[in-house]
Design a protein around this motif. Structure first.
Motif, mmCIF file in Angstrom:
data_model
loop_
_atom_site.group_PDB
_atom_site.id
_atom_site.type_symbol
_atom_site.label_atom_id
_atom_site.label_comp_id
_atom_site.label_asym_id
_atom_site.label_seq_id
_atom_site.Cartn_x
_atom_site.Cartn_y
_atom_site.Cartn_z
ATOM 1 N N ALA A 318 5.518 -7.447 12.625
ATOM 2 C CA ALA A 318 5.986 -7.281 11.248
ATOM 3 C C ALA A 318 7.237 -8.116 11.012
ATOM 4 O O ALA A 318 7.401 -8.726 9.944
ATOM 5 C CB ALA A 318 6.254 -5.807 10.973
ATOM 6 N N VAL A 361 1.388 -2.822 11.446
ATOM 7 C CA VAL A 361 2.066 -4.033 10.976
ATOM 8 C C VAL A 361 1.923 -4.179 9.469
ATOM 9 O O VAL A 361 2.893 -4.487 8.767
ATOM 10 C CB VAL A 361 1.508 -5.273 11.703
ATOM 11 C CG1 VAL A 361 2.080 -6.559 11.101
ATOM 12 C CG2 VAL A 361 1.831 -5.213 13.193
ATOM 13 N N ARG A 362 0.714 -3.959 8.956
ATOM 14 C CA ARG A 362 0.514 -4.062 7.494
ATOM 15 C C ARG A 362 1.417 -3.095 6.756
ATOM 16 O O ARG A 362 2.066 -3.456 5.758
ATOM 17 C CB ARG A 362 -0.959 -3.796 7.146
ATOM 18 C CG ARG A 362 -1.320 -4.086 5.682
ATOM 19 C CD ARG A 362 -2.747 -3.657 5.374
ATOM 20 N NE ARG A 362 -2.859 -2.214 5.287
ATOM 21 C CZ ARG A 362 -2.706 -1.502 4.154
ATOM 22 N NH1 ARG A 362 -2.455 -2.126 3.016
ATOM 23 N NH2 ARG A 362 -2.831 -0.194 4.168
ATOM 24 N N GLU A 364 4.261 -1.804 7.725
ATOM 25 C CA GLU A 364 5.673 -2.183 7.836
ATOM 26 C C GLU A 364 6.010 -3.345 6.905
ATOM 27 O O GLU A 364 7.058 -3.336 6.249
ATOM 28 C CB GLU A 364 6.004 -2.547 9.285
ATOM 29 C CG GLU A 364 6.029 -1.361 10.245
ATOM 30 C CD GLU A 364 6.388 -1.770 11.661
ATOM 31 O OE1 GLU A 364 6.894 -2.897 11.842
ATOM 32 O OE2 GLU A 364 6.179 -0.952 12.580
ATOM 33 N N VAL A 365 5.135 -4.341 6.859
ATOM 34 C CA VAL A 365 5.395 -5.476 5.975
ATOM 35 C C VAL A 365 5.339 -5.037 4.515
ATOM 36 O O VAL A 365 6.194 -5.415 3.702
ATOM 37 C CB VAL A 365 4.401 -6.620 6.244
ATOM 38 C CG1 VAL A 365 4.607 -7.757 5.247
ATOM 39 C CG2 VAL A 365 4.556 -7.135 7.668
#
Length: 423
Positions: A318, A361-362, A364-365
């Protein structure tokens, strides 16, 4: 209701009020004064690659020789003058164009009789585009309305070598043997069609005080339009243009999406990395005032796969993706272009994408895009397109079928969400 198409635009909730909208007039590049040149249609190019089963055949690897290539585009804004931009960015040799015309299409490859006009370059009908370069034509006195289609025909007498192109055009491009620049009939073009764009990088308009610059939509296949109905101009940027026209907002829309594109990794099949091409494909558009950024899902979903011939797919964090977004933001600010961040839509059940680490990750971004305060404005497609019963999944009515790409209805919702951020 969209006044130009009759499409019903969904009523958006107070979700879109989380971040204040940014007026398009708040920033300027100095290139977009009323009546000046604005990109009214564009496509982002990449390396020539062979056709395949899922994207279909294309003519990029052999290129053209003694052939006319006819391409139909829809401009998003009005003007009394038009010009075209040609690209040989990924060519292996100088591109020799024997000549080109523009006209008003009727259906398919047919052009309205009497409407075809020659396109010149430095007052000459033929030109040469050096390898690695782009070239802009002289102005053509052809008045156009917003959302009007134009036909551009390019004739190459000698061999071009591999063609700089855009694979997923979602519309028919026509090819005929011989010089048919001034042929208004479709008969010569009925034998060969492709769903890709070749060498044509943009169509700009000028001369209308109502057109006040361009919104550039930048990203991957979700911007490029995969999942929308082919030959219907239903990509979300197309529908954004329709909604701006219907609302009387004098802005053009240019599409700089490439299917499969990544923010951080180059691909010979799916284009240069977003952090590299953003300056050219987004900030380099004539009249750009606003850049709308939706990218990163392929970095996440493709991470860790071996190189199948299109480039390596490293696992990303991220933090790395956020740094990439910050690179785009800094570049836009340096050019005084308003930059709008778009959260990545849900991907639950998308084959090869939906894993617990990828979802982390998605999330967090998206959280950083939504709450970080670094973009000038935010469109939260993660929530706009989500299934109310399962927020990690696309709403079924918006799902193209692969649980990753949105369909026409999803593109309508996405366009309305973006339009709400542009005043």
């Amino acid at each position: 209701m969209n006044l130009s198409t009759g499409r019903v635009v969904p009523v958006l909730t107070t979700l879109l009020l989380l971040v204040p909208a940014v007026p398009a007039s708040a920033t300027t590049t100095g290139r977009d004064s009323p009546g000046g040149w604005s990109a009214a249609w564009s496509t982002a190019h990449h390396h020539p690659v062979p056709g395949n089963d899922w994207d279909g055949p294309n003519w990029s690897v052999p290129g053209f020789a003694d052939q006319s290539v006819r391409q139909v585009v829809r401009v998003s804004a009005a003007g009394s003058l038009i010009r075209i931009r040609l690209s040989n960015r990924y060519g292996s040799q100088p591109l020799r164009l024997t000549g080109a015309t523009v006209g008003r299409p009727t259906s398919g490859a047919a052009v309205r009789p009497g409407s075809l006009l020659p396109i010149t370059f430095d007052h000459r009908r033929s030109t040469t585009v050096p390898a690695g370069a782009e070239l802009t034509s002289d102005p053509v006195p052809l008045p156009v309305r917003a959302l009007e289609a134009l036909t551009v025909t390019l004739y190459f007498a000698g061999p071009t070598g591999p063609a700089t192109f855009h694979q997923s055009g979602l519309t028919s491009t026509y090819r005929a043997t011989g010089d048919h620049r001034f042929d208004h009939r479709a008969a010569a073009f009925t034998g060969e069609t492709s769903q890709s764009w070749y060498h044509l990088a943009g169509v700009d308009v000028a001369g209308s005080p109502r057109t006040r610059g361009t919104v550039v939509t930048f990203g991957d296949s979700q911007t490029d339009g995969y999942g929308s109905t082919p030959a219907a101009d239903n990509r979300y940027p197309d529908q954004l243009a329709e909604q701006l026209v219907g609302a009387g907002r004098p802005l053009a829309v240019a599409n700089a999406g490439i299917g499969g594109n990544k923010l951080l990794a180059d691909s010979t099949c799916y284009g240069e990395r977003g952090v590299t091409r953003f300056r050219r494909d987004a900030l380099g558009q004539p009249g750009v005032r606003v850049a709308v950024v939706l990218i990163g899902i392929n970095d996440i979903g493709g991470g860790g796969y071996p190189d199948f011939g299109c480039g390596a797919s490293p696992v990303v964090t991220a933090a790395q993706l956020i740094d990439g977004h910050r690179t785009l933001i800094r570049a836009a600010r340096a050019e005084r272009v308003t930059v709008i961040g778009v959260t990545m839509p849900p991907m639950k059940n998308a084959t090869g994408y939906d894993t617990p680490p990828n979802e982390k990750v998605r999330d967090e971004v998206n959280r950083w895009i939504r709450d970080g305060g670094e973009y000038d404005a935010v469109v939260d497609l993660d929530r706009v397109l989500a299934d109310p019963a399962d927020p990690d999944a696309l709403r079924p009515a918006y799902d193209h079928g692969d649980h990753l790409h949105f369909n026409d209805a999803g593109a309508t919702a996405a366009a309305a969400a973006v339009a709400a951020r542009i005043r």
